[in-house]
Every structure is written in structure tokens, then in C-alpha cells.
Design a protein around this motif. Sequence first.
Motif, PDB file in Angstrom:
ATOM      1  N   LEU A  97       8.087  -4.537   2.505  1.00 16.57           N
ATOM      2  CA  LEU A  97       8.259  -3.614   1.387  1.00 16.57           C
ATOM      3  C   LEU A  97       9.579  -3.936   0.709  1.00 16.57           C
ATOM      4  CD1 LEU A  97       7.603  -0.938  -0.213  1.00 16.57           C
ATOM      5  CD2 LEU A  97       8.937   0.255   1.545  1.00 16.57           C
ATOM      6  N   ALA A  98       9.574  -4.040  -0.611  1.00 17.37           N
ATOM      7  CA  ALA A  98      10.805  -4.245  -1.376  1.00 17.37           C
ATOM      8  C   ALA A  98      11.369  -2.896  -1.793  1.00 17.37           C
ATOM      9  CB  ALA A  98      10.541  -5.113  -2.604  1.00 17.37           C
ATOM     10  N   THR A 197       4.582 -12.844  -6.364  1.00 16.35           N
ATOM     11  CA  THR A 197       3.237 -12.304  -6.194  1.00 16.35           C
ATOM     12  C   THR A 197       2.837 -12.268  -4.726  1.00 16.35           C
ATOM     13  OG1 THR A 197       2.231 -14.485  -6.480  1.00 16.35           O
ATOM     14  CG2 THR A 197       2.547 -13.150  -8.466  1.00 16.35           C
ATOM     15  N   ALA A 198       1.682 -11.671  -4.464  1.00 13.73           N
ATOM     16  CA  ALA A 198       1.229 -11.469  -3.093  1.00 13.73           C
ATOM     17  C   ALA A 198       0.999 -12.778  -2.352  1.00 13.73           C
ATOM     18  CB  ALA A 198      -0.052 -10.638  -3.092  1.00 13.73           C
ATOM     19  N   PHE A 224       1.455  -4.933  -7.527  1.00 10.44           N
ATOM     20  CA  PHE A 224       1.079  -6.283  -7.952  1.00 10.44           C
ATOM     21  C   PHE A 224       2.157  -7.332  -7.717  1.00 10.44           C
ATOM     22  CE2 PHE A 224      -1.786  -3.531 -10.251  1.00 10.44           C
ATOM     23  CZ  PHE A 224      -2.999  -4.206 -10.172  1.00 10.44           C
ATOM     24  N   GLY A 225       3.334  -6.953  -7.299  1.00 14.58           N
ATOM     25  CA  GLY A 225       4.360  -7.945  -7.047  1.00 14.58           C
ATOM     26  C   GLY A 225       5.730  -7.324  -6.906  1.00 14.58           C
ATOM     27  N   LYS A 463      -1.330  -6.960   0.265  1.00 15.54           N
ATOM     28  CA  LYS A 463       0.033  -7.124   0.761  1.00 15.54           C
ATOM     29  C   LYS A 463       0.936  -6.011   0.238  1.00 15.54           C
ATOM     30  CE  LYS A 463      -0.723 -11.133   2.815  1.00 15.54           C
ATOM     31  NZ  LYS A 463      -0.626 -11.302   4.285  1.00 15.54           N
ATOM     32  N   PHE A 464       0.708  -5.616  -1.022  1.00  8.36           N
ATOM     33  CA  PHE A 464       1.481  -4.540  -1.631  1.00  8.36           C
ATOM     34  C   PHE A 464       0.681  -3.248  -1.497  1.00  8.36           C
ATOM     35  CE2 PHE A 464       2.736  -8.413  -4.003  1.00  8.36           C
ATOM     36  CZ  PHE A 464       4.041  -8.472  -3.582  1.00  8.36           C
ATOM     37  N   ASP A 465       0.894  -2.558  -0.391  1.00  8.29           N
ATOM     38  CA  ASP A 465       0.038  -1.416  -0.060  1.00  8.29           C
ATOM     39  C   ASP A 465       0.835  -0.181   0.347  1.00  8.29           C
ATOM     40  OD1 ASP A 465       1.070  -2.275   2.356  1.00  8.29           O
ATOM     41  OD2 ASP A 465      -0.811  -2.098   3.456  1.00  8.29           O
ATOM     42  N   GLN A 466       2.054  -0.019  -0.221  1.00  7.93           N
ATOM     43  CA  GLN A 466       2.916   1.072   0.207  1.00  7.93           C
ATOM     44  C   GLN A 466       3.051   2.179  -0.833  1.00  7.93           C
ATOM     45  OE1 GLN A 466       4.784   1.045   3.260  1.00  7.93           O
ATOM     46  NE2 GLN A 466       3.746  -0.819   3.867  1.00  7.93           N
TER      47      GLN A 466
END
Length: 470
Positions: A97-98, A197-198, A224-225, A463-466
Amino acid sequence: MFFNNLTILQLGLLLLQGSTTFAKHISSQTCNNCSCVIAETLGPKLSAGASFAYSTVAAPRWSEFDAPDPGLVVNVATESDVLITVQYCNENNITFLAQNGGHGWGQTFHLGLEGLLINLSGLNSTTFNADKTEATIQGGALVRSVVDAAYSNGAQIPTGNCNCVGALGAILGGGFGRLMGLYGLGVDNLLSLNVVTANGSQLTVTPETEAELWWALRGTGPNFGIVTSATITSYPVTTAENGAWAASFIFTEDQIEDVVEAVGALDLLPEMAVFLYYAVSDGTPVVLVSGSYAGANNSDGPNAFASITAVGPVVEQAAWEPFNEVNAGGDSFCAKGGYKPAYGAGLAELVPATWRSIWNEFVDFVAINGTSASTVMVDCYPMEKDPDSTRFLFVLSLEIYYQLQCCISFGKSVRSLWYETSGIATNATYINYAVGDEPYSVVYGDNLATLESLKSVWDPSRKFDQFFPL
């Protein structure tokens, strides 16, 4: 979860790769074997300025309520560090997570000790082109640093109003702020985005290069990124014009209906922003209206707010301020830590009777021990630049842990009152003020199906699922 003023032991970790020695400063706090292995193997790939920490004290959250709790924090120092870290996580099946300011309060985060947090705060520069019509903002810059950079360069950039919030995080969610009547939403001023990106690629996304991804990033970027930097339109202004008349008015309880009616009927000029609060001051619940009028130091501000002052505030403060000081009034919101469930709703109109009901609940709520920092707030902006937008509202609730359920009940009750008299056909909220218990149609509106389709193209493995994950 967080430990204020914690002294972190800084250890020197020598990581060898060929003949080159890499020194990465890491914290030994709560280090586990998995995290140590990641640091030892990822470290040599990163820039010399990158570092690791094993405690979230290195990247605290604004609210501890349902906050991410990673096993490792990677403090990146370059945009390439972000790319390399994502590639490493993909290769080793590590959740990541960023994060920048840490102010996202949605209850959809699930990053645990097996996961990795990419702390973007080291990417904090804001630079301008020669004529100050464009600015490039890195992904870790806070609103305060962007506003300061713009002011020192004789320019304005449409940012959020809270100094400690990540500038690009706020903008990518839509980006409303006190300059939106003049320049539109922050997201509509973006020119290009540098995105990881993912699949672990670095792309420069523009309307010409990736039209669909460009559309999706501007409003739902975290799905999305990771935007490591963005170029945005900036607006040159003279020093005399680079400020705003800013005022605060306190009213008494018996004036609520008159105040709400006056705010709701106010002719919001492009230079204006208005905020209506319920808060606690010196132990007493109060009604507060604050506002700003951007531009040169003249009589336009007082004239624009004449209908508010006509209600008869018991306290009135007003002055012209340079634009790098205008947001300072909101710095009390910047304290990190504590449990702060927050609930939001979009409104097209203000109904005095609704606000009387909310006041009654607010007074009862803040009488409970530990709730006095709670605030109910409405942001009002002129919508000429974005006619399809609503006025954005949210409630912030601070509650000590053992009374958390009481706090949640209060937030949901206020949101229900807003929904009942919102003036719009269906419930809606601003993604940056959403909670996570709403149907996603409330967060994403009519765009939901298209966004889900694009998600399957650009992030099929989720991957981006938070953050309100599609």
C-alpha cells in the motif's frame, strides 16, 4: 498502535551487492524474520536515500480506526524506488500500500503484518516551468509544501484546504478546495501523471497516451496505480492578489436556523469558500462559520459575507492574509493518532430543521467523556466550474476506544439526517470522505460499471485493493 515520541533505534545494515556497499537505516522496533528478509533483499535494489522501519510510528495515520498495520515500512527516496518496490512485491507475492499524509480514513484497508507500506513522504518536491503556468508535484508533497512553493513562485495551485494532507491524494480523489470557484477541481487541472501500474511498469499518462486510464485515475487513482508525480496547471498571480480575506464568526444556539438559512442562500462567488461547523470551544458547543474571499486586499470579502454578519455573530474575526497562511485555521485537524471514524454525504441544499436535529444530537454526543474534539462540518463552494457537483459535507468524530460504538452510532445518525434532506435524487458522497460501509454506487455513482471494466484491464490481479477497491 502508535507510540508518540518513540525513540527509534537506528541500526546500520550493510547489504553487499558485488563490490558496492549499501547502507540502509532501519528501525529494529517489532522486526520479524519476514520483514528483515525483505529489507535485506530489497535494500540493495533501492537508492542510497531509501530506508526501512518496522513500526508504523515511521508513517503514522491520521486515525487509528481500522488503520493499516504493516510489518515493514519502506521509506522511498526516488520515484524509481517506488517502481522497484512494486516489482519486488509482485515477484514475491507481497501485499503493498502506498501512503503519503496518512489521512485516508476509509474502513476498507486490510494491510497487515505480512504486508508492506510504501511511504512516499520523501518525494516532496514542487517545481515550476519558467512562466509559472505548470507545476510538477511529487507524490509525497503535502498541501502545505505545495502552497508554500506556489506562493514563493508568485502562483496559485488548486489544492485541498488542510495543510497536512497529501496534495496528490486529495487531488486524485477530486480535489476540491477554496480556489475551485476560480480554477475548478484539482483533478480537472491535471496535465500528466507519472504512474507505477499494477504490473510493475512506469507510465506517463496523459489524455493522449492512455485516455481510459487517464479518466480512471482522476477520481479513483488508488485503484489503478501509484502516482509518483503529476504535472498540474498553476496560475501566476501578483503578490497583492496572492491572498484572501479570511473570517470566522461564532453564533449561539438560538441562531442556528438563521445561520443555516443564510449560508444556504449565500451567493457563492467564484472567489469564495464557506465552512459551517459545530464544534466545542472552551467546553461549550458552538456554531461557527468561517470563509475566505480570494484576491487583493479590498472590501470585496466583507461585502460578500454581509448576509452572514447580518445574523449577528457574538464573535467576529476577519483579516486579509497571504495565501500561504490562509489554511492555517485548519491545522487543529492535523493531529495524528486517536480513533476518528468519519462519515460523509453530498448535499445540494441545507435544511435548517435538519441542522437543528443534528445540533441536538451533537450536544448530547459531546457531553460524553472523551468526545469534545468531535466536529460536524459542511464545506460550501461555488460550482460554476463543476456544475454537476454537490456541496460536500462530512462529520469527524473523535472518540476514546472503549466508547467507539457510541461514536460510530453518532456518525451514522448524522449521515442519515443529511441523506434524508440532501436535495439530490440518490445518496452520494465524495470518495475522500467516504467510510466504506456505503454501497459503491454511492461512492462511484454512474461510473461504477465502467470503472470495474477498466479495473479488469489495468489491475486484473487486484494489487491495488485497499482504498474502496473496485
